[in-house]
Motif scaffolding. Structure first.
Motif, PDB file in Angstrom:
ATOM      1  N   GLU A   6       0.807  -1.221   0.000  1.00  0.00           N
ATOM      2  CA  GLU A   6       0.000   0.000   0.000  1.00  0.00           C
ATOM      3  C   GLU A   6       0.834   1.262   0.000  1.00  0.00           C
ATOM      4  O   GLU A   6       0.555   2.198  -0.733  1.00  0.00           O
ATOM      5  CB  GLU A   6      -0.931   0.015   1.214  1.00  0.00           C
ATOM      6  N   TYR A  88       5.314  -7.053   6.127  1.00  0.00           N
ATOM      7  CA  TYR A  88       4.169  -7.473   5.312  1.00  0.00           C
ATOM      8  C   TYR A  88       4.615  -8.405   4.180  1.00  0.00           C
ATOM      9  O   TYR A  88       4.034  -9.476   3.991  1.00  0.00           O
ATOM     10  CB  TYR A  88       3.452  -6.242   4.744  1.00  0.00           C
ATOM     11  N   ARG A  92       3.657 -12.358   3.871  1.00  0.00           N
ATOM     12  CA  ARG A  92       2.930 -12.864   2.698  1.00  0.00           C
ATOM     13  C   ARG A  92       3.693 -14.026   2.070  1.00  0.00           C
ATOM     14  O   ARG A  92       3.106 -15.048   1.714  1.00  0.00           O
ATOM     15  CB  ARG A  92       2.714 -11.746   1.676  1.00  0.00           C
ATOM     16  N   SER A  97      -2.120 -14.747   4.782  1.00  0.00           N
ATOM     17  CA  SER A  97      -3.014 -13.976   3.924  1.00  0.00           C
ATOM     18  C   SER A  97      -3.078 -12.540   4.449  1.00  0.00           C
ATOM     19  O   SER A  97      -2.660 -12.256   5.574  1.00  0.00           O
ATOM     20  CB  SER A  97      -4.418 -14.583   3.944  1.00  0.00           C
ATOM     21  N   ASP A  98      -3.637 -11.653   3.631  1.00  0.00           N
ATOM     22  CA  ASP A  98      -3.824 -10.274   4.082  1.00  0.00           C
ATOM     23  C   ASP A  98      -4.680 -10.231   5.346  1.00  0.00           C
ATOM     24  O   ASP A  98      -4.403  -9.454   6.264  1.00  0.00           O
ATOM     25  CB  ASP A  98      -4.479  -9.427   2.989  1.00  0.00           C
ATOM     26  N   GLU A  99      -5.698 -11.077   5.397  1.00  0.00           N
ATOM     27  CA  GLU A  99      -6.577 -11.118   6.557  1.00  0.00           C
ATOM     28  C   GLU A  99      -5.818 -11.551   7.815  1.00  0.00           C
ATOM     29  O   GLU A  99      -6.008 -10.997   8.893  1.00  0.00           O
ATOM     30  CB  GLU A  99      -7.770 -12.062   6.314  1.00  0.00           C
ATOM     31  N   LYS A 102      -3.619  -8.632   8.964  1.00  0.00           N
ATOM     32  CA  LYS A 102      -4.414  -7.582   9.614  1.00  0.00           C
ATOM     33  C   LYS A 102      -4.862  -8.023  11.003  1.00  0.00           C
ATOM     34  O   LYS A 102      -4.851  -7.239  11.950  1.00  0.00           O
ATOM     35  CB  LYS A 102      -5.622  -7.227   8.758  1.00  0.00           C
TER      36      LYS A 102
END
Length: 115
Positions: A6, A88, A92, A97-99, A102
């Motif tokens: 991001e 990050y 990965r 996963s992104d979830e 987070k």
């Protein structure tokens, strides 16, 4: 594997080859070693520089950043930003996963009394 960073506002296609994974594990090992060495003031500053260099080198190599993109890591972001990006990307590549990432981040903030 597609990894969207991001803060760079870009998606990268990174293959988790042995070379890339070795780089991920080397990053984790280097950071663990550096955080364990908190003896002297000189070492502290030297280690801080090494952390920045290590994180930037990892992101540049793993994401195949161009020279101008790599320079942005140095010019446009602080140490916390590049640390978050490297964490990050390595998470990965290690299968999270992104979830999951987070969720871990929100759990860490909840358990950190300083936040």
């Amino acid at each position: 594997m597609k990894i969207h960073v991001e803060k760079l506002n870009k998606t990268f296609d990174v293959e988790p080859t042995n070379k890339v994974m070795r780089s991920v594990y080397q990053l984790q090992l280097d950071l663990a070693k550096l955080s364990a060495r908190k003896d002297k003031v000189v070492d502290t500053f030297s280690d801080a520089i090494k952390v920045i260099d290590t994180l930037e080198a990892f992101l540049t190599k793993t994401l195949h950043l161009s020279k101008s993109e790599a320079e942005k890591l140095d010019d446009d972001f602080d140490q916390n930003d590049i640390s978050e990006m490297a964490s990050y990307v390595s998470n990965r590549l290690m299968g999270m996963s992104d979830e999951d990432i987070k969720k871990d981040a929100s759990e860490s903030k909840e358990s950190d009394p300083k936040k």
